[in-house]
Design an enzyme around this catalytic site. Structure first.
Site, PDB file in Angstrom:
ATOM      1  N   CYS A 124       0.688   1.815   2.876  1.00 38.88           N
ATOM      2  CA  CYS A 124       1.519   2.337   1.780  1.00 38.88           C
ATOM      3  C   CYS A 124       0.679   2.724   0.566  1.00 38.88           C
ATOM      4  O   CYS A 124       0.972   3.700  -0.126  1.00 38.88           O
ATOM      5  CB  CYS A 124       2.591   1.328   1.383  1.00 38.88           C
ATOM      6  SG  CYS A 124       1.935  -0.270   0.820  1.00 38.88           S
ATOM      7  N   HIS A 168       3.894  -3.875  -2.088  1.00 39.71           N
ATOM      8  CA  HIS A 168       4.167  -2.555  -1.516  1.00 39.71           C
ATOM      9  C   HIS A 168       3.999  -1.496  -2.602  1.00 39.71           C
ATOM     10  O   HIS A 168       4.333  -1.723  -3.765  1.00 39.71           O
ATOM     11  CB  HIS A 168       5.585  -2.520  -0.963  1.00 39.71           C
ATOM     12  CG  HIS A 168       5.979  -1.192  -0.382  1.00 39.71           C
ATOM     13  ND1 HIS A 168       5.443  -0.716   0.800  1.00 39.71           N
ATOM     14  CD2 HIS A 168       6.835  -0.230  -0.832  1.00 39.71           C
ATOM     15  CE1 HIS A 168       5.971   0.477   1.066  1.00 39.71           C
ATOM     16  NE2 HIS A 168       6.805   0.793   0.095  1.00 39.71           N
TER      17      HIS A 168
END
Length: 323
Positions: A13, A268
Protein backbone atom coordinates in the site's frame (compact mmCIF):
# COMPACT_ATOMS: atom_id res chain seq x y z
CA UNK A 1 -8.91 9.59 -18.66
CA UNK A 2 -10.09 7.53 -15.67
CA UNK A 3 -8.10 7.15 -12.47
CA UNK A 4 -6.70 3.60 -12.26
CA UNK A 5 -5.82 1.72 -9.08
CA UNK A 6 -2.87 -0.54 -8.24
CA UNK A 7 -3.38 -4.01 -6.81
CA UNK A 8 -1.88 -4.73 -3.40
CA UNK A 9 0.65 -7.52 -3.99
CA UNK A 10 1.45 -7.98 -0.30
CA UNK A 11 1.88 -4.99 2.03
CA UNK A 12 2.46 -2.76 -0.99
CA UNK A 13 0.00 0.00 0.00
CA UNK A 14 2.90 2.38 0.72
CA UNK A 15 4.54 1.73 -2.65
CA UNK A 16 1.17 2.05 -4.42
CA UNK A 17 0.44 5.41 -2.78
CA UNK A 18 3.86 6.88 -3.60
CA UNK A 19 3.67 5.60 -7.19
CA UNK A 20 0.24 7.18 -7.70
CA UNK A 21 1.62 10.55 -6.53
CA UNK A 22 4.45 10.29 -9.08
CA UNK A 23 2.33 9.02 -11.98
CA UNK A 24 -0.58 11.46 -11.50
CA UNK A 25 1.93 14.33 -11.80
CA UNK A 26 1.82 15.17 -15.51
CA UNK A 27 5.08 17.14 -15.26
CA UNK A 28 6.85 14.06 -13.93
CA UNK A 29 5.33 11.76 -16.56
CA UNK A 30 6.39 14.26 -19.23
CA UNK A 31 9.99 13.58 -18.17
CA UNK A 32 9.38 9.82 -17.84
CA UNK A 33 8.11 9.55 -21.43
CA UNK A 34 11.44 10.83 -22.79
CA UNK A 35 13.77 8.33 -21.11
CA UNK A 36 16.20 6.13 -23.03
CA UNK A 37 14.81 2.60 -23.35
CA UNK A 38 17.38 0.02 -22.12
CA UNK A 39 18.67 -2.20 -24.97
CA UNK A 40 18.54 -5.69 -23.42
CA UNK A 41 15.76 -7.61 -21.60
CA UNK A 42 17.93 -7.95 -18.47
CA UNK A 43 18.60 -4.20 -18.37
CA UNK A 44 14.90 -3.49 -18.91
CA UNK A 45 13.95 -5.64 -15.90
CA UNK A 46 16.41 -3.74 -13.69
CA UNK A 47 15.68 -0.20 -14.92
CA UNK A 48 13.36 1.65 -12.51
CA UNK A 49 12.34 4.54 -14.82
CA UNK A 50 11.57 2.09 -17.64
CA UNK A 51 9.49 -0.15 -15.36
CA UNK A 52 7.60 2.93 -14.14
CA UNK A 53 6.93 3.89 -17.75
CA UNK A 54 5.58 0.39 -18.50
CA UNK A 55 3.31 0.64 -15.46
CA UNK A 56 2.07 4.07 -16.56
CA UNK A 57 1.28 2.74 -20.04
CA UNK A 58 -0.55 -0.26 -18.57
CA UNK A 59 -2.63 2.11 -16.42
CA UNK A 60 -3.46 4.35 -19.38
CA UNK A 61 -4.02 1.73 -22.06
CA UNK A 62 -5.96 -0.89 -20.14
CA UNK A 63 -9.67 -0.84 -19.45
CA UNK A 64 -9.45 -2.62 -16.09
CA UNK A 65 -10.04 -0.75 -12.82
CA UNK A 66 -6.54 -1.60 -11.53
CA UNK A 67 -3.20 -3.00 -12.69
CA UNK A 68 -0.47 -4.89 -10.85
CA UNK A 69 2.87 -3.23 -9.95
CA UNK A 70 4.58 -6.64 -9.61
CA UNK A 71 7.29 -6.10 -12.26
CA UNK A 72 8.26 -2.71 -10.80
CA UNK A 73 8.23 -4.08 -7.24
CA UNK A 74 10.62 -6.91 -8.21
CA UNK A 75 12.77 -4.38 -10.08
CA UNK A 76 13.00 -2.29 -6.89
CA UNK A 77 13.92 -5.39 -4.87
CA UNK A 78 17.15 -5.51 -6.91
CA UNK A 79 18.09 -2.29 -5.11
CA UNK A 80 17.32 -3.41 -1.53
CA UNK A 81 13.72 -2.17 -1.52
CA UNK A 82 12.23 -5.15 0.30
CA UNK A 83 9.04 -6.87 -0.85
CA UNK A 84 6.13 -7.84 1.43
CA UNK A 85 7.19 -5.58 4.31
CA UNK A 86 5.85 -2.30 5.68
CA UNK A 87 7.62 0.78 4.37
CA UNK A 88 7.76 4.40 5.47
CA UNK A 89 6.27 6.62 2.75
CA UNK A 90 8.77 9.48 3.26
CA UNK A 91 11.75 7.14 3.07
CA UNK A 92 10.33 5.24 0.10
CA UNK A 93 9.72 8.50 -1.79
CA UNK A 94 13.39 9.48 -1.33
CA UNK A 95 14.64 6.01 -2.30
CA UNK A 96 12.48 5.86 -5.41
CA UNK A 97 13.39 9.40 -6.52
CA UNK A 98 17.12 8.74 -6.15
CA UNK A 99 16.87 5.48 -8.12
CA UNK A 100 15.00 7.27 -10.91
CA UNK A 101 17.58 10.06 -11.05
CA UNK A 102 20.56 7.67 -10.97
CA UNK A 103 19.22 5.54 -13.82
CA UNK A 104 18.14 8.31 -16.18
CA UNK A 105 20.73 8.42 -18.97
CA UNK A 106 19.97 11.84 -20.47
CA UNK A 107 21.59 14.73 -18.54
CA UNK A 108 18.79 17.12 -19.54
CA UNK A 109 16.18 14.82 -17.97
CA UNK A 110 18.22 14.53 -14.76
CA UNK A 111 18.32 18.34 -14.64
CA UNK A 112 14.57 18.62 -15.26
CA UNK A 113 13.86 16.06 -12.54
CA UNK A 114 16.01 18.03 -10.10
CA UNK A 115 14.28 21.30 -11.01
CA UNK A 116 10.89 19.66 -10.52
CA UNK A 117 11.50 18.44 -6.95
CA UNK A 118 14.63 19.99 -5.36
CA UNK A 119 14.43 22.54 -2.52
CA UNK A 120 17.45 24.83 -2.06
CA UNK A 121 18.38 26.25 1.34
CA UNK A 122 21.30 28.13 2.88
CA UNK A 123 22.59 26.97 6.26
CA UNK A 124 24.10 29.59 8.59
CA UNK A 125 26.34 29.10 11.64
CA UNK A 126 27.25 32.23 13.62
CA UNK A 127 29.51 32.39 16.68
CA UNK A 128 27.84 34.25 19.54
CA UNK A 129 31.22 35.40 20.97
CA UNK A 130 32.65 37.02 17.83
CA UNK A 131 31.52 37.85 14.28
CA UNK A 132 32.69 34.58 12.69
CA UNK A 133 30.00 33.10 10.41
CA UNK A 134 29.86 30.24 7.91
CA UNK A 135 27.33 29.75 5.14
CA UNK A 136 26.66 26.62 3.12
CA UNK A 137 24.20 25.99 0.31
CA UNK A 138 22.47 22.62 0.33
CA UNK A 139 19.49 20.91 -1.23
CA UNK A 140 16.74 18.60 -0.03
CA UNK A 141 13.84 16.69 -1.57
CA UNK A 142 11.38 17.13 1.29
CA UNK A 143 10.78 19.64 4.04
CA UNK A 144 10.77 17.38 7.16
CA UNK A 145 8.58 19.43 9.49
CA UNK A 146 8.48 18.70 13.24
CA UNK A 147 5.00 18.59 14.77
CA UNK A 148 6.22 19.40 18.29
CA UNK A 149 8.42 22.26 19.48
CA UNK A 150 11.53 21.83 21.65
CA UNK A 151 9.33 21.73 24.78
CA UNK A 152 7.16 18.98 23.24
CA UNK A 153 4.24 21.36 22.80
CA UNK A 154 1.94 20.65 19.87
CA UNK A 155 2.34 22.89 16.80
CA UNK A 156 -1.20 23.78 15.77
CA UNK A 157 -1.04 24.36 12.00
CA UNK A 158 1.13 23.68 8.96
CA UNK A 159 2.14 27.34 8.96
CA UNK A 160 3.33 26.99 12.58
CA UNK A 161 5.39 23.93 11.61
CA UNK A 162 7.02 25.82 8.73
CA UNK A 163 7.89 28.83 10.89
CA UNK A 164 9.34 26.57 13.60
CA UNK A 165 11.43 24.61 11.06
CA UNK A 166 13.13 27.84 9.92
CA UNK A 167 13.48 29.25 13.44
CA UNK A 168 17.13 29.89 14.49
CA UNK A 169 18.44 27.49 17.14
CA UNK A 170 21.00 28.26 19.85
CA UNK A 171 23.77 25.68 20.16
CA UNK A 172 24.97 25.82 23.75
CA UNK A 173 26.47 23.56 26.43
CA UNK A 174 27.41 20.17 24.89
CA UNK A 175 26.14 21.37 21.45
CA UNK A 176 28.69 24.20 21.19
CA UNK A 177 30.84 24.38 18.03
CA UNK A 178 34.54 25.09 17.58
CA UNK A 179 35.11 28.69 16.47
CA UNK A 180 38.19 29.24 14.31
CA UNK A 181 38.51 32.89 15.36
CA UNK A 182 38.02 32.29 19.09
CA UNK A 183 40.13 29.12 19.00
CA UNK A 184 37.74 27.23 21.28
CA UNK A 185 34.22 25.88 21.51
CA UNK A 186 31.64 28.67 21.78
CA UNK A 187 27.85 29.07 21.64
CA UNK A 188 26.61 29.30 18.05
CA UNK A 189 23.37 30.35 16.40
CA UNK A 190 22.26 27.87 13.75
CA UNK A 191 19.71 28.91 11.16
CA UNK A 192 18.39 27.86 7.78
CA UNK A 193 17.16 30.21 5.07
CA UNK A 194 15.02 29.31 2.10
CA UNK A 195 16.64 30.04 -1.27
CA UNK A 196 14.52 28.24 -3.89
CA UNK A 197 11.32 26.20 -4.01
CA UNK A 198 10.58 23.69 -6.81
CA UNK A 199 7.55 23.21 -8.99
CA UNK A 200 6.48 20.16 -6.95
CA UNK A 201 7.05 20.64 -3.23
CA UNK A 202 6.96 17.64 -0.89
CA UNK A 203 6.37 18.25 2.82
CA UNK A 204 7.00 15.45 5.32
CA UNK A 205 4.99 15.77 8.54
CA UNK A 206 7.11 14.00 11.15
CA UNK A 207 4.28 12.13 12.85
CA UNK A 208 6.57 9.29 13.94
CA UNK A 209 8.91 10.23 16.77
CA UNK A 210 11.00 8.53 19.44
CA UNK A 211 9.81 8.49 23.02
CA UNK A 212 12.17 8.42 26.02
CA UNK A 213 11.77 4.64 26.06
CA UNK A 214 13.31 4.60 22.53
CA UNK A 215 10.00 3.30 21.14
CA UNK A 216 8.55 4.98 18.04
CA UNK A 217 5.33 6.83 18.79
CA UNK A 218 2.81 8.18 16.29
CA UNK A 219 1.53 11.75 16.71
CA UNK A 220 -2.11 11.69 15.62
CA UNK A 221 -3.12 15.17 16.78
CA UNK A 222 -5.11 17.61 14.67
CA UNK A 223 -2.98 19.61 12.23
CA UNK A 224 -4.82 21.56 9.52
CA UNK A 225 -3.17 22.34 6.19
CA UNK A 226 -4.45 24.79 3.55
CA UNK A 227 -5.39 24.16 -0.07
CA UNK A 228 -3.50 27.35 -0.98
CA UNK A 229 -0.13 28.16 0.55
CA UNK A 230 1.94 31.33 0.09
CA UNK A 231 5.44 30.81 1.50
CA UNK A 232 6.39 34.46 1.25
CA UNK A 233 3.48 35.26 3.61
CA UNK A 234 4.36 32.47 6.08
CA UNK A 235 8.11 33.04 6.47
CA UNK A 236 9.80 36.23 7.66
CA UNK A 237 12.42 38.19 5.70
CA UNK A 238 15.16 36.70 7.91
CA UNK A 239 14.03 33.17 7.00
CA UNK A 240 14.43 33.74 3.26
CA UNK A 241 17.49 34.20 1.07
CA UNK A 242 15.68 34.88 -2.19
CA UNK A 243 14.97 37.82 -4.49
CA UNK A 244 11.49 39.23 -5.18
CA UNK A 245 11.09 37.30 -8.45
CA UNK A 246 11.77 34.01 -6.68
CA UNK A 247 9.38 34.80 -3.83
CA UNK A 248 6.66 35.88 -6.26
CA UNK A 249 6.56 32.27 -7.50
CA UNK A 250 6.03 30.82 -4.00
CA UNK A 251 2.27 30.49 -4.49
CA UNK A 252 1.21 26.86 -4.07
CA UNK A 253 -1.89 24.72 -4.39
CA UNK A 254 -2.31 21.32 -2.74
CA UNK A 255 -1.89 18.46 -5.21
CA UNK A 256 -1.77 15.31 -3.07
CA UNK A 257 -1.88 13.90 0.45
CA UNK A 258 -0.35 10.54 1.40
CA UNK A 259 -2.23 9.48 4.52
CA UNK A 260 -1.39 6.83 7.12
CA UNK A 261 -3.87 4.98 9.32
CA UNK A 262 -3.14 2.56 12.12
CA UNK A 263 -0.15 2.31 14.45
CA UNK A 264 3.60 2.35 13.88
CA UNK A 265 3.71 -1.45 13.74
CA UNK A 266 0.51 -2.14 11.86
CA UNK A 267 -0.67 0.52 9.43
CA UNK A 268 -2.05 1.29 6.00
CA UNK A 269 -1.39 4.02 3.41
CA UNK A 270 -3.63 5.60 0.80
CA UNK A 271 -3.29 8.71 -1.37
CA UNK A 272 -5.66 11.60 -2.02
CA UNK A 273 -4.73 13.23 -5.31
CA UNK A 274 -6.21 16.13 -7.26
CA UNK A 275 -6.29 15.29 -10.96
CA UNK A 276 -4.41 17.99 -12.88
CA UNK A 277 -6.58 17.38 -15.96
CA UNK A 278 -9.99 17.26 -14.25
CA UNK A 279 -9.27 19.26 -11.06
CA UNK A 280 -11.21 16.63 -9.08
CA UNK A 281 -10.02 14.88 -5.91
CA UNK A 282 -9.64 11.09 -5.91
CA UNK A 283 -8.82 8.63 -3.15
CA UNK A 284 -6.37 5.91 -4.31
CA UNK A 285 -6.70 3.02 -1.88
CA UNK A 286 -4.74 0.26 -3.64
CA UNK A 287 -7.08 -1.16 -6.32
CA UNK A 288 -10.04 0.94 -5.16
CA UNK A 289 -10.27 4.45 -6.59
CA UNK A 290 -13.17 6.82 -5.96
CA UNK A 291 -13.88 10.51 -6.35
CA UNK A 292 -13.93 12.45 -3.06
CA UNK A 293 -14.54 15.98 -1.83
CA UNK A 294 -12.23 18.45 -0.09
CA UNK A 295 -14.10 17.65 3.14
CA UNK A 296 -12.97 14.03 2.75
CA UNK A 297 -9.36 15.19 2.36
CA UNK A 298 -9.70 17.36 5.49
CA UNK A 299 -10.48 14.19 7.47
CA UNK A 300 -6.72 13.49 7.31
CA UNK A 301 -6.00 16.50 9.58
CA UNK A 302 -5.88 13.99 12.45
CA UNK A 303 -7.40 13.71 15.92
CA UNK A 304 -5.57 12.98 19.18
CA UNK A 305 -8.34 10.62 20.34
CA UNK A 306 -8.23 8.54 17.14
CA UNK A 307 -4.83 6.86 17.25
CA UNK A 308 -5.90 4.42 14.55
CA UNK A 309 -7.46 7.14 12.43
CA UNK A 310 -6.21 8.43 9.10
CA UNK A 311 -3.65 11.23 9.30
CA UNK A 312 -1.78 13.14 6.60
CA UNK A 313 1.88 12.14 6.42
CA UNK A 314 3.15 13.59 3.11
CA UNK A 315 1.76 16.80 1.60
CA UNK A 316 2.57 17.54 -2.03
CA UNK A 317 2.02 21.09 -3.26
CA UNK A 318 2.26 22.43 -6.82
CA UNK A 319 3.23 25.93 -7.90
CA UNK A 320 0.25 27.88 -9.16
CA UNK A 321 2.27 30.01 -11.59
CA UNK A 322 5.49 28.22 -12.57
CA UNK A 323 8.22 30.47 -13.92
Amino acid sequence: TEAIGLYNIGQSCCLNSVLQVFLMNTRFTGILRRITVPPSPVQKRKDVPYQMLLLLEAMQCGKQKAVSPTALAFCLSEYRVKLFVQHDAAQLFLTLWNLIKRQMKKPELVEELGDLYTICVQEHLACQKCSFETKRNSSMLTLPLPMLDSSSHVLKSLEDCLQYFFLPEELTDHNMCFCEQCGRKTPFLQSMKLVHLPQTLTIHLKRFCFEKSACIHKLSHYLPFPQDLDFSAVLTENQCQADDNEKAAWQYELFAVVAHSGSTNCGHYCAYIRSLTECKWYCFNDSEVCQVSWDDVKCTYGHSNLHWGETAYLLIYMKKHPQ
